[in-house]
Design a protein around this motif. Structure first.
Motif, short mmCIF file in Angstrom:
data_model
loop_
_atom_site.label_atom_id
_atom_site.label_comp_id
_atom_site.label_asym_id
_atom_site.label_seq_id
_atom_site.Cartn_x
_atom_site.Cartn_y
_atom_site.Cartn_z
N LYS A 157 -15.59 -2.51 2.51
CA LYS A 157 -15.91 -1.36 1.69
C LYS A 157 -15.39 -1.56 0.26
N LEU A 213 -7.26 -10.42 6.60
CA LEU A 213 -6.08 -10.97 7.27
C LEU A 213 -4.92 -11.10 6.31
N GLU A 214 -5.25 -11.61 5.12
CA GLU A 214 -4.21 -11.81 4.11
C GLU A 214 -3.53 -10.48 3.77
N ALA A 215 -4.35 -9.44 3.61
CA ALA A 215 -3.79 -8.15 3.22
C ALA A 215 -3.31 -7.37 4.44
N GLY A 216 -3.65 -7.84 5.63
CA GLY A 216 -3.26 -7.12 6.85
C GLY A 216 -3.99 -5.80 7.00
N VAL A 217 -5.24 -5.75 6.57
CA VAL A 217 -6.00 -4.50 6.70
C VAL A 217 -7.23 -4.72 7.57
N ASN A 218 -7.82 -3.61 7.93
CA ASN A 218 -9.03 -3.61 8.72
C ASN A 218 -10.18 -4.27 7.95
N PRO A 219 -10.94 -5.16 8.59
CA PRO A 219 -12.04 -5.84 7.89
C PRO A 219 -13.09 -4.88 7.31
N ASN A 220 -13.33 -3.77 8.00
CA ASN A 220 -14.30 -2.80 7.46
C ASN A 220 -13.82 -2.19 6.14
N THR A 221 -12.49 -1.98 6.06
CA THR A 221 -11.91 -1.44 4.83
C THR A 221 -12.07 -2.44 3.69
N PHE A 226 0.83 -1.20 0.00
CA PHE A 226 0.00 0.00 0.00
C PHE A 226 0.86 1.25 0.00
N ARG A 229 -13.14 -11.55 6.02
CA ARG A 229 -12.22 -11.74 7.12
C ARG A 229 -10.89 -12.33 6.66
N PRO A 262 -6.59 6.39 -0.55
CA PRO A 262 -7.30 5.58 0.44
C PRO A 262 -7.05 4.09 0.22
N ILE A 263 -6.96 3.35 1.32
CA ILE A 263 -6.58 1.94 1.24
C ILE A 263 -7.63 1.12 0.49
N TYR A 264 -8.91 1.47 0.67
CA TYR A 264 -9.93 0.67 -0.03
C TYR A 264 -9.78 0.78 -1.55
#
Lengths: 123, 232
Positions: A53, A42-50, A5, A38, A10-12
Motif C-alpha cells: 500500500k 521483511l526488512e521493516a518487519g511489517v505486513n507485506p500488504n502494508t 514506527f 517482500r 497509520p504504518i503505511y
C-alpha cells in the motif's frame, strides 16, 4: 536507516515518510531500484500488504515508478529531493512549534530559544 | 480476495458456561489477523473450533466453503497454546511425525529454519528450554504449505529478540494467498505485521477493522485502543 514506527499514525504513512526521507537525504537516488515488496516488508518487519500500500501510494504521488517485470524505481524528477526536503522540514518545524506551544512557549519565544540553542551547540 | 473463513451465529458452551454467543466473523484470504481479547473471552475456543479439535454447539462455520472436518484439517495448520510432543522425542522425530501426518509439510523449509535458529535436530524435546520448544513447534507449523494458519499465543514464552525473529519467520514463510490468525496478548509486538484485528469480548466479535483504519480513526495504536475497549 533503521525502521521505527510510532503509535499514532497509520504504518503505511510512516513507511512512505521513511522512503521520502531516504530520497530527500540522497540515500536513494533517481532510478535506484527498490527491493521487492517482500524484501522491504521483511526488512521493516511489517505486513507485506502494508508495504504494498505504501509503495502504491508513493507511485501515485509520482515518487517511484514501476516497470512491469523489472520492479520499482525512484522517479526521475530533478526537484523531487528538494521538494521533499522542504515538505519534511515544514513538518518537523510544525511539530517543534506544537510541542513547544503545549509546554507554554509562544511561537516567537520558541524560535528565539531554538536559534540560541543552535548557536551554542555544534552538531 | 475470497472469503476463507466464515462463521455465523456460532455458539459454544462448556456445561452451563456459554463461551461463544452467536459469533459472526469472516476472514478473507491473504490476510494476517490478530485475534485479541482479554482472558476468557473465547479466543482459544474459536481457534479450536476452526482447527477441528472442538465441535461447535450450533451455528455455521466453514473454511474455503468446507465444513470443519478431515478436508479442512488438510489445509489448516494449527499451533496450540501448549506443546504436545513427547519429551523423549528428538527434534528430528517431530519432523518425521509432521512428514507422516501432513502432505503439505516441507521438511527442507523446517530444517533450514531450525538451522538458522541453531536448534539441533538431534536434541531431545526435554533438553530444550520452554522458549526453544515453542520455536520448534512454530517452525513445524509454519513449514506446512497451508491455506490457514491458526497460531494460539505463538510467543508466550520467548524473549523479545526471539519474538522479532518469530514474527519475521511468520512474514517470510507465509504465502500471500494464505491467511494467518494470531491470538496474542503481546499486541504492541505483533501490531505492525497485522492487516486486521478482531476484538473478542464475552464470546462475540465487537470490532473487526484494519490496523490502518484504527490508527486513522482513533489516532491510537491497536494496543492503545485495546486498553480502552477492555479497561477494567
Amino acid at each position: 536507516m533503521e525502521w521505527k514506527f510510532n503509535d499514532e499514525t497509520p504504518i503505511y504513512l510512516q513507511i512512505m515518510e521513511h522512503i521520502k526521507t531516504q530520497i530527500a537525504s540522497g540515500e536513494l537516488k533517481t532510478n535506484d531500484k527498490l527491493p521487492s515488496v517482500r524484501e522491504l516488508a521483511l526488512e521493516a518487519g511489517v505486513n507485506p500488504n502494508t508495504m504494498q500500500k505504501a509503495l502504491s501510494e508513493l507511485e501515485r504521488e509520482g515518487l517511484v515508478y514501476s516497470q512491469r517485470t523489472a520492479g520499482r524505481f525512484v522517479a526521475d524528477m530533478k526537484n523531487t529531493a528538494d521538494d521533499l526536503k522542504e515538505s519534511l522540514a515544514v513538518q518537523h518545524m510544525k511539530e517543534y512549534l506544537e510541542s513547544m506551544g503545549k509546554i507554554g512557549y509562544p511561537k516567537q519565544k520558541a524560535v528565539e530559544l531554538l536559534a540560541e540553542y543552535a548557536n551554542k551547540n555544534s552538531f | 480476495m475470497s472469503v476463507l473463513v466464515d462463521c455465523s451465529e456460532l455458539n459454544k458452551s462448556y456445561g452451563r458456561k456459554q463461551v461463544l454467543t452467536k459469533l459472526n466473523m469472516k476472514v478473507e484470504s491473504g490476510r494476517i489477523i490478530g485475534l485479541l481479547g482479554p482472558n476468557g473471552s473465547g479466543k482459544t475456543t474459536l481457534i479450536k473450533i476452526l482447527s477441528g479439535v472442538l465441535k461447535k454447539d450450533s451455528g455455521e462455520v466453514s473454511i474455503m466453503g468446507l465444513p470443519i472436518g478431515i478436508e479442512t484439517k488438510k489445509i489448516v495448520s494449527y499451533l496450540p497454546e501448549r506443546t504436545y510432543f513427547s519429551p523423549s522425542m528428538k527434534v528430528k522425530e517431530t519432523l518425521d511425525f509432521f512428514e507422516d501426518f501432513y502432505k503439505d509439510f516441507n521438511r527442507q523449509t523446517a530444517e533450514e529454519m531450525l538451522g538458522r535458529l541453531e536448534i539441533s535436530t538431534e536434541s531431545k524435546i526435554k533438553e530444550l528450554s520452554k522458549g526453544t520448544r515453542e520455536k520448534v513447534q512454530l517452525v513445524l507449523v509454519m513449514s506446512r504449505e497451508a491455506k490457514l494458519y491458526l497460531l494460539d499465543e505463538p510467543m508466550g514464552g520467548v524473549d523479545p529478540a526471539a519474538r522479532d525473529y518469530i514474527l519475521r519467520t511468520i512474514l517470510s514463510n507465509y504465502n500471500p494467498e494464505a491467511s494467518i490468525i494470531i491470538s496474542t496478548h503481546l499486541i504492541s509486538d505483533v501490531e505492525k505485521v497485522l492487516d486486521e484485528v478482531v476484538f473478542v469480548k464475552n464470546g462475540q466479535i465487537v470490532l473487526q477493522e484494519t490496523v490502518d483504519q484504527i490508527r486513522d480513526k482513533h489516532q491510537k495504536s491497536v494496543d492503545g485502543l485495546f486498553r480502552e475497549v477492555f479497561a477494567c
